[in-house]
Design an enzyme around this catalytic site. Structure first.
Site, PDB file in Angstrom:
ATOM      1  N   ARG A 184       0.817  -0.917   0.083  1.00 27.67           N
ATOM      2  CA  ARG A 184       0.170  -0.478   0.019  1.00 27.67           C
ATOM      3  C   ARG A 184       1.104   1.100   0.133  1.00 27.67           C
ATOM      4  O   ARG A 184       1.845   1.577   0.835  1.00 27.67           O
ATOM      5  CB  ARG A 184      -1.190  -0.057   1.252  1.00 27.67           C
ATOM      6  CG  ARG A 184      -1.750   0.603   1.550  1.00 27.67           C
ATOM      7  CD  ARG A 184      -2.938   0.401   2.648  1.00 27.67           C
ATOM      8  NE  ARG A 184      -2.587   0.631   3.605  1.00 27.67           N
ATOM      9  CZ  ARG A 184      -2.750   0.741   4.781  1.00 27.67           C
ATOM     10  NH1 ARG A 184      -4.578   0.944   5.046  1.00 27.67           N
ATOM     11  NH2 ARG A 184      -2.543   1.628   5.688  1.00 27.67           N
ATOM     12  N   THR A 216      -0.640   7.444  -1.351  1.00 30.18           N
ATOM     13  CA  THR A 216      -1.664   7.162  -1.468  1.00 30.18           C
ATOM     14  C   THR A 216      -3.160   6.680  -0.852  1.00 30.18           C
ATOM     15  O   THR A 216      -4.358   6.930  -1.356  1.00 30.18           O
ATOM     16  CB  THR A 216      -1.955   6.479  -3.120  1.00 30.18           C
ATOM     17  OG1 THR A 216      -1.444   5.987  -3.696  1.00 30.18           O
ATOM     18  CG2 THR A 216      -1.252   7.880  -4.074  1.00 30.18           C
ATOM     19  N   ASP A 259       0.762  -2.273  12.219  1.00 26.40           N
ATOM     20  CA  ASP A 259       1.276  -2.595  10.954  1.00 26.40           C
ATOM     21  C   ASP A 259       1.586  -4.773  11.387  1.00 26.40           C
ATOM     22  O   ASP A 259       2.538  -5.315  11.511  1.00 26.40           O
ATOM     23  CB  ASP A 259       2.347  -2.090  10.546  1.00 26.40           C
ATOM     24  CG  ASP A 259       2.309  -2.707   8.912  1.00 26.40           C
ATOM     25  OD1 ASP A 259       3.128  -1.304   7.924  1.00 26.40           O
ATOM     26  OD2 ASP A 259       2.746  -3.371   8.843  1.00 26.40           O
ATOM     27  N   ASP A 307       4.935  -5.794   9.508  1.00 26.48           N
ATOM     28  CA  ASP A 307       6.577  -5.866  10.850  1.00 26.48           C
ATOM     29  C   ASP A 307       6.271  -6.448  11.772  1.00 26.48           C
ATOM     30  O   ASP A 307       6.838  -6.743  12.419  1.00 26.48           O
ATOM     31  CB  ASP A 307       5.874  -3.831  11.358  1.00 26.48           C
ATOM     32  CG  ASP A 307       6.526  -2.764   9.320  1.00 26.48           C
ATOM     33  OD1 ASP A 307       6.994  -3.936   8.385  1.00 26.48           O
ATOM     34  OD2 ASP A 307       5.969  -1.719   9.458  1.00 26.48           O
TER      35      ASP A 307
HETATM   36  C1  PRP Z   1      -1.015  -3.939   5.063  1.00 25.39           C
HETATM   37  C2  PRP Z   1      -2.046  -5.283   5.021  1.00 25.39           C
HETATM   38  C3  PRP Z   1      -2.823  -5.140   3.571  1.00 25.39           C
HETATM   39  C4  PRP Z   1      -3.234  -3.846   3.666  1.00 25.39           C
HETATM   40  C5  PRP Z   1      -4.371  -3.834   3.819  1.00 25.39           C
HETATM   41  O1  PRP Z   1      -0.063  -4.707   3.629  1.00 25.39           O
HETATM   42  O2  PRP Z   1      -1.057  -6.781   5.293  1.00 25.39           O
HETATM   43  O3  PRP Z   1      -1.952  -5.663   2.578  1.00 25.39           O
HETATM   44  O4  PRP Z   1      -1.731  -3.153   4.402  1.00 25.39           O
HETATM   45  O5  PRP Z   1      -4.632  -1.783   3.570  1.00 25.39           O
HETATM   46  P1  PRP Z   1      -5.629  -1.391   3.263  1.00 25.39           P
HETATM   47  O6  PRP Z   1      -7.493  -1.983   3.127  1.00 25.39           O
HETATM   48  O7  PRP Z   1      -6.154  -0.426   2.872  1.00 25.39           O
HETATM   49  O8  PRP Z   1      -5.115  -2.223   1.184  1.00 25.39           O
HETATM   50  P2  PRP Z   1       0.924  -3.686   3.161  1.00 25.39           P
HETATM   51  O9  PRP Z   1       0.657  -2.661   2.199  1.00 25.39           O
HETATM   52  O10 PRP Z   1       1.804  -3.202   4.476  1.00 25.39           O
HETATM   53  O11 PRP Z   1       1.962  -4.441   3.151  1.00 25.39           O
HETATM   54  P3  PRP Z   1       2.813  -5.558   3.716  1.00 25.39           P
HETATM   55  O12 PRP Z   1       2.198  -6.709   3.887  1.00 25.39           O
HETATM   56  O13 PRP Z   1       4.317  -5.694   3.115  1.00 25.39           O
HETATM   57  O14 PRP Z   1       3.158  -5.125   5.447  1.00 25.39           O
HETATM   58  N1  URA Z   2      -2.406  -2.373   7.414  1.00 26.09           N
HETATM   59  C1  URA Z   2      -2.151  -2.668   8.891  1.00 26.09           C
HETATM   60  O1  URA Z   2      -0.549  -3.880   8.061  1.00 26.09           O
HETATM   61  N2  URA Z   2      -2.760  -2.206   9.702  1.00 26.09           N
HETATM   62  C2  URA Z   2      -2.905  -2.153   9.504  1.00 26.09           C
HETATM   63  O2  URA Z   2      -4.333  -0.968  10.399  1.00 26.09           O
HETATM   64  C3  URA Z   2      -3.799  -1.218   8.202  1.00 26.09           C
HETATM   65  C4  URA Z   2      -3.320  -1.492   7.165  1.00 26.09           C
END
Ligand code: PRP
Ligand code: URA
Length: 209
Positions: free
Chosen positions: A104, A108, A200, A203
């Site tokens: 994400r 944006t 997150d 993370d």
């Molecule tokens: C997080 C999570 C989802 C997304 C959710 O991933 O694991 O994939 O955000 O957010 P949304 O519903 O607003 O799209 P992130 O983009 O942080 O990537 P990661 O899993 O690599 O940490």
């Molecule tokens: N992605 C995450 O990992 N946590 C949140 O709360 C939202 C998006």
């Protein structure tokens, strides 16, 4: 309109409460996500069809039920969806696994695709899309969109925690996709994080922050 299934099982809720705690470390977080995923898939597959077969027991021939219908494919959204794969494979070991890489954009909040590798016969499978967090719903909606472009039509979405905004987005974009969650939280904050959430997920799983 798709259905939202919220799992209120005490074991799931207990484990999720520990995951939410900011002092829970990576190792325990990973183990708990694994365990909850296993418990959730038990319910997600509850209505899967079975068929009768004959089994020779040491005593006689028994009429028994085995899974029938479409083979299963599980599709983790990278990265955090990876944390749900092993728990699910414990219960459905023959499932094939496809990966969709999305992150994400922090400004944006729009999903950016960086990887997609699906089983060759994905369109003939019952697919279960995995991501612990459904926040704006942008990532899940995009991932489901990729699958549909590939001809897939039997799709379920499994999240640990969902915000109402994410649920509304997926229901609007994909009214045929049922959503299975351990908890529906209150709202998103100004950075797009789920409140109260667990922070997150990627993370916390991989220790990157
Ligand atoms: C997080 C999570 C989802 C997304 C959710 O991933 O694991 O994939 O955000 O957010 P949304 O519903 O607003 O799209 P992130 O983009 O942080 O990537 P990661 O899993 O690599 O940490
Ligand atoms: N992605 C995450 O990992 N946590 C949140 O709360 C939202 C998006």
């Amino acid at each position: 309109m798709s259905k939202v299934h919220v799992f209120s099982h005490p074991l799931i809720q207990h484990k999720l409460s520990i995951m939410r705690n900011k002092d829970t470390g990576c190792k325990e977080f990973r183990e708990l996500l694994d365990e909850i995923s296993m418990l959730m898939v038990y319910e997600v597959t509850r209505d899967f069809p079975t068929e009768e077969i004959d089994v020779e027991t040491p005593i006689c021939t028994a009429k028994c039920q085995v899974l029938a219908g479409k083979p299963i494919g599980i599709i983790p959204i990278l990265r955090a969806g990876l944390g749900m794969v092993d728990g699910i494979l414990e219960l459905v070991p023959n499932a094939k696994v496809g990966h969709i890489g999305l992150y994400r954009d922090p400004k944006t909040l729009e999903p950016v695709e960086y990887y997609c590798k699906l089983p060759e016969d994905a369109e003939h499978r019952q697919l279960i899309v995995l991501d612990p967090m459904l926040a704006t719903g942008g990532s899940a909606s995009a991932a489901i969109g990729f699958l549909k472009k590939r001809g897939c039509s039997n799709i379920r979405l499994v999240n640990l925690i969902a915000a109402p905004e994410g649920i509304a987005r997926v229901q609007k974009d994909h009214p045929d996709v049922d959503i299975y969650v351990a908890a529906q939280d209150e709202h998103l904050n100004e950075h797009g994080y789920i409140v109260p959430g667990l922070g997150d997920a990627g993370d916390r799983l991989f220790g990157t922050k």
